[in-house]
Scaffold this motif. Structure first.
Motif, PDB file in Angstrom:
ATOM      1  N   UNK A 123      -6.707  -3.530  -6.456  1.00 45.09           N
ATOM      2  CA  UNK A 123      -8.120  -3.838  -6.267  1.00 45.09           C
ATOM      3  C   UNK A 123      -8.767  -2.977  -5.195  1.00 45.09           C
ATOM      4  N   UNK A 124     -10.065  -2.783  -5.341  1.00 44.01           N
ATOM      5  CA  UNK A 124     -10.894  -2.183  -4.302  1.00 44.01           C
ATOM      6  C   UNK A 124     -11.854  -3.214  -3.723  1.00 44.01           C
ATOM      7  N   UNK A 125     -11.711  -4.452  -4.126  1.00 37.83           N
ATOM      8  CA  UNK A 125     -12.617  -5.498  -3.687  1.00 37.83           C
ATOM      9  C   UNK A 125     -12.040  -6.243  -2.477  1.00 37.83           C
ATOM     10  N   UNK A 126     -12.722  -6.269  -1.343  1.00 40.67           N
ATOM     11  CA  UNK A 126     -12.205  -7.002  -0.191  1.00 40.67           C
ATOM     12  C   UNK A 126     -12.135  -8.510  -0.463  1.00 40.67           C
ATOM     13  N   UNK A 127     -13.057  -9.028  -1.269  1.00 46.44           N
ATOM     14  CA  UNK A 127     -13.021 -10.449  -1.577  1.00 46.44           C
ATOM     15  C   UNK A 127     -11.763 -10.816  -2.357  1.00 46.44           C
ATOM     16  N   UNK A 128     -11.366  -9.951  -3.292  1.00 47.40           N
ATOM     17  CA  UNK A 128     -10.146 -10.199  -4.063  1.00 47.40           C
ATOM     18  C   UNK A 128      -8.923 -10.012  -3.174  1.00 47.40           C
ATOM     19  N   UNK A 129      -8.935  -8.925  -2.373  1.00 48.89           N
ATOM     20  CA  UNK A 129      -7.789  -8.657  -1.499  1.00 48.89           C
ATOM     21  C   UNK A 129      -7.541  -9.815  -0.527  1.00 48.89           C
ATOM     22  N   UNK A 130      -8.615 -10.427  -0.059  1.00 50.43           N
ATOM     23  CA  UNK A 130      -8.463 -11.509   0.909  1.00 50.43           C
ATOM     24  C   UNK A 130      -7.813 -12.739   0.298  1.00 50.43           C
ATOM     25  N   UNK A 131      -7.841 -12.852  -1.018  1.00 49.76           N
ATOM     26  CA  UNK A 131      -7.248 -14.015  -1.669  1.00 49.76           C
ATOM     27  C   UNK A 131      -5.739 -13.872  -1.853  1.00 49.76           C
ATOM     28  N   UNK A 132      -5.207 -12.712  -1.564  1.00 45.16           N
ATOM     29  CA  UNK A 132      -3.794 -12.476  -1.821  1.00 45.16           C
ATOM     30  C   UNK A 132      -2.881 -13.244  -0.885  1.00 45.16           C
ATOM     31  N   UNK A 133      -1.726 -13.639  -1.420  1.00 49.52           N
ATOM     32  CA  UNK A 133      -0.694 -14.259  -0.591  1.00 49.52           C
ATOM     33  C   UNK A 133       0.185 -13.183   0.037  1.00 49.52           C
ATOM     34  N   UNK A 134       0.264 -12.026  -0.597  1.00 47.77           N
ATOM     35  CA  UNK A 134       1.088 -10.912  -0.102  1.00 47.77           C
ATOM     36  C   UNK A 134       0.283  -9.633  -0.317  1.00 47.77           C
ATOM     37  N   UNK A 135       0.269  -8.758   0.668  1.00 48.95           N
ATOM     38  CA  UNK A 135      -0.667  -7.640   0.666  1.00 48.95           C
ATOM     39  C   UNK A 135       0.064  -6.352   1.064  1.00 48.95           C
ATOM     40  N   UNK A 136      -0.155  -5.293   0.274  1.00 48.82           N
ATOM     41  CA  UNK A 136       0.385  -3.970   0.582  1.00 48.82           C
ATOM     42  C   UNK A 136      -0.749  -2.957   0.573  1.00 48.82           C
ATOM     43  N   UNK A 137      -0.629  -1.979   1.455  1.00 48.75           N
ATOM     44  CA  UNK A 137      -1.580  -0.871   1.463  1.00 48.75           C
ATOM     45  C   UNK A 137      -0.877   0.371   0.923  1.00 48.75           C
ATOM     46  N   UNK A 138      -1.511   1.024  -0.043  1.00 48.46           N
ATOM     47  CA  UNK A 138      -0.979   2.247  -0.643  1.00 48.46           C
ATOM     48  C   UNK A 138      -1.773   3.409  -0.074  1.00 48.46           C
TER      49      UNK A 138
END
Length: 562
Positions: free
Chosen positions: A488-503
Motif C-alpha cells: 500500500x501507499x495509503x497511510x490510513x491502510x498502513x496504520x491498520x496493519x498488525x505487522x509492518x515492513x518498509x521496502x
C-alpha cells in the motif's frame, strides 16, 4: 498460511528472509523500491507464470523458498496426496531459476512440476493486484465469479456433460444425414451396378480358374491332331503295338526249332510291348484331357471376359469384385434403412437436447439464487467501505447455449440514489472499482480456509476516510482468523496493519539492492509520517501518524532480514 519467505539472488535482492504472521501484514515503501519484486518472487515459487529474467545479475541461480502452515483439514493436503507427496503440519515450497532459463521445483524436498505448484497455490494464496479490476469488467469472468460464489461446480459440470452429449448426438445425426444424402446421389448407379454384379455372381479365384481352363482348351485345339496321330501310330492294328505283337507271335512260333537263339529277342520284344502299352495308355489319357467341347471354350471365354470387363469398369481387381459387390449391397442396405436410422438418431439428439435444456435450466435457477445472495452480501460489504448508497446488482440475461449454460452474467452498479445502473467500467470510478473489487473478493473468499490473501495497492485512487474504511475492512478480514498481506501507499491502510515492513532500495559498492526492514512502534510513526508528508517529514506529519497509529490496532512487526 504463509509463515516464511526466503529469497536469494532474485533481481536486485541478494538475500532476504521474511517472517509473516496471522493478521494484517503491511508492506510500504517508495514507488520502485521493490515491493513488486516480493510479489514476483512469491508468484515464482507458487508456479505462476511471470517474468523469466529473475536471476540477479552476476549470480548463476536464483532461489525462492516459501513455508506455509497447514491445518489438518487444509485443502492443500488433497493436492499433495494426489501428487504422492507426504504432508505434515508444514509445507515447504522451493524453486530455482538458472540463468539458462531452467527451472526446478521441490515440494517438501520432493521434485514437483509447475502444475503441482499451481494446484497448491490455488489452495494457499489469493492475489489481488492492480490489474484485477479488469476481471470485473469482463462479463465472462462475472459468470465464473458468480458460479464460484454460489458453489455451482456440480451444476456446471452436469451442464458441460449434457452439452458434450448433445454435441456428439448432433454430430452423429449430421454425419448420418450426409452419408444418406451421398448415397441417394448415387442410388441409380448403385442399383444398376448391383443388378449387374448380382447376375454375374463373381467368386474369389474364378478369374484364374477360367483363364487356366481357357488356356488348356486352346492348347488342346492346337496339339490334339498330332497327339491323335501318335496314338494311332502306337496303337494296335497298323500301329506299333500291332506290328510288334505280330513279330512276337512269329518268333514264338519258331522258337522251339531255333534252340535258345531266339530267347533273348523274345524277351526284349516282350519288354518293349509292355513299355509301349504304358506309352499308349498315357497318350490316350492325354487325349481325354485335351478333349473339349468347342461350345464350352466359348462359354468360358464369355464368362472370363465378362468378369474382367466388370473389374475394369469398377476399377478393381477381378478377385475383388465380390468384396466390391458386398460394399454396394451394404450401401444399398443402409440406404434402404436410412430413414429409420435418421429417425432414431433424431430421437437421440432430441433426448440429448432435452437433457441439456434441463441441466441448463437447473444451472440458471441456481445462478439466480446465487445472484440474489451475492447482491445481498455485496450490500453488506459496501457500506463499511463508504459506499452505502451504491447498489450492486447481478444481471442475468439469455445468451447462446454453450457448455456453461445459457446465461450471460453482468455485474452492474448504481453509485448514487436515482442514478441509472450500468456496467462497472462505465459507472464506477477508479477508487470505486478498487472498493468493489475488495468487497467482491471478500464475498468470494468468505468460506475459504487457510488462505493467504494478498492485495497489491487495492487502495489506489482513494484517500482520507475512504482509505481508512478500506484499511478497516482489511484489518477486519485479517482478524477473522485469516492472513492478509497488503502492499500500500495509503497511510490510513498502513496504520491498520498488525505487522509492518518498509521496502526500500539501498546502494552499496555501486550495486543497488532491495532491503525489507521490520518496523517497531517508533519506526512505524516515521514511515506513516513519510507516507503522509512525502520527502520532508514534519512534526505535524509525525503527530498525524501518531494519531493514526494511536488506536489499539497498531502492533509491532515480526522480524525480517535482508
Amino acid at each position: 498460511m504463509l509463515r516464511h519467505l526466503d529469497i536469494r539472488d532474485v533481481l536486485i535482492i541478494d538475500r532476504l528472509e521474511l517472517e509473516f504472521r496471522p493478521g494484517l501484514n503491511v508492506l510500504t515503501g517508495e514507488t520502485g523500491a521493490g515491493k513488486s519484486i516480493l510479489l514476483d518472487s512469491l508468484g515464482f515459487v507458487l508456479g505462476w507464470r511471470g517474468r523469466a529474467d529473475l536471476v540477479r545479475a552476476g549470480a548463476d541461480e536464483g532461489e525462492v523458498v516459501a513455508v506455509f502452515d497447514l491445518e489438518a483439514d487444509h485443502p492443500a493436503r488433497a493436492v499433495l496426496d494426489e501428487a504422492g507427496i507426504p504432508a505434515g503440519d508444514e509445507l515447504i515450497l522451493r524453486r530455482t531459476n538458472r540463468t539458462d532459463g531452467r527451472k526446478t521445483a521441490w515440494v517438501n524436498d520432493r521434485r514437483a512440476s509447475g502444475d503441482v505448484l499451481r494446484a497448491l497455490s490455488d489452495t494457499l494464496v489469493e492475489l489481488h493486484g492492480q490489474q484485477d479490476d479488469r476481471g470485473l469488467l469482463n462479463p465472462r469472468v462475472h459468470r465464473d465469479l458468480l458460479d464460484s460464489f454460489g458453489d455451482l461446480g456440480p451444476d456446471r459440470a452436469a451442464t458441460r456433460t449434457a452439452w458434450r452429449a448433445l454435441a456428439e448426438a448432433d454430430k452423429a445425426l449430421t454425419e448420418a444425414e450426409a452419408r444418406l444424402a451421398a448415397a441417394r446421389d448415387e442410388e441409380d448407379f448403385l442399383r444398376h451396378a448391383w443388378d449387374e454384379l448380382e447376375k454375374l455372381a463373381p467368386e474369389p479365384g474364378e478369374d484364374a480358374d477360367l483363364d487356366t481352363r481357357r488356356r488348356q482348351m486352346q492348347a488342346g485345339q492346337r496339339i490334339g491332331e498330332d497327339v491323335q496321330k501318335a496314338a494311332q501310330a502306337l496303337g494296335p492294328g497298323e500301329g506299333a503295338e500291332g506290328r510288334m505283337g505280330d513279330a512276337l507271335r512269329w518268333l514264338e512260333a519258331v522258337a522251339d526249332k531255333a534252340g535258345d537263339t531266339l530267347d533273348a529277342p523274345i524277351e526284349a520284344v516282350t519288354r518293349a510291348l509292355a513299355e509301349l502299352g504304358e506309352a499308349t495308355q498315357g497318350v490316350e489319357t492325354a487325349l481325354e484331357t485335351l478333349a473339349f467341347d468347342p461350345g464350352e471354350l466359348e462359354r468360358v471365354e464369355e464368362r472370363l471376359f465378362a468378369i474382367r470387363a466388370a473389374a475394369r469398369k469398377h476399377g478393381v481387381a477381378p478377385d475383388d469384385l465380390g468384396d466390391f459387390a458386398a460394399g454396394i449391397a451394404a450401401k444399398l442396405a443402409a440406404l434402404d434403412k436410412g430413414a429409420g436410422d435418421i429417425a432414431a438418431l433424431t430421437s437421440a439428439r432430441d433426448a440429448a437436447r432435452a437433457d441439456y435444456d434441463a441441466a441448463a435450466a437447473r444451472l440458471s435457477a441456481a445462478r439466480a439464487r446465487a445472484a440474489q445472495a451475492l447482491d445481498a452480501a455485496m450490500g453488506t460489504e459496501l457500506a463499511p467501505l463508504k459506499m452505502e448508497r451504491a447498489v450492486f446488482a447481478t444481471e442475468i440475461a439469455p445468451t447462446a447455449p454453450g457448455p456453461e449454460g445459457v446465461d450471460a452474467v453482468t455485474f452492474t452498479v448504481a453509485t448514487n440514489p436515482g442514478a441509472p445502473s450500468g456496467p462497472l467500467n462505465k459507472i464506477a470510478s477508479g477508487g470505486e472499482l478498487s472498493r468493489f473489487l475488495l468487497a467482491l473478493k471478500v464475498c468470494l473468499t468468505r468460506d475459504a480456509t487457510g488462505l493467504t490473501m494478498i492485495f497489491d495497492e487495492i487502495d489506489r485512487g482513494v484517500g482520507g476516510a475512504t482509505a481508512d474504511a478500506v484499511g478497516h475492512r482489511l484489518m477486519t478480514l485479517a482478524g477473522e482468523g485469516g492472513q492478509v498481506l497488503v502492499v500500500t501507499h495509503s497511510p490510513q491502510v498502513a496504520a491498520r496493519g498488525a505487522h509492518h515492513w518498509r521496502v526500500e532500495k539501498a546502494v552499496s559498492g555501486g550495486q543497488t539492492r532491495t532491503r525489507v526492514t521490520p518496523l517497531d512502534a517508533a519506526a512505524r510513526i516515521d514511515e506513516v509520517a513519510r507516507m503522509l508528508a512525502g520527502e520532508t517529514v514534519t512534526d505535524a506529519a509525525r503527530a498525524a501518524a501518531r494519531a493514526l497509529l494511536g488506536a489499539p490496532r497498531a502492533a509491532t512487526s515480526s522480524g525480517a532480514t535482508g
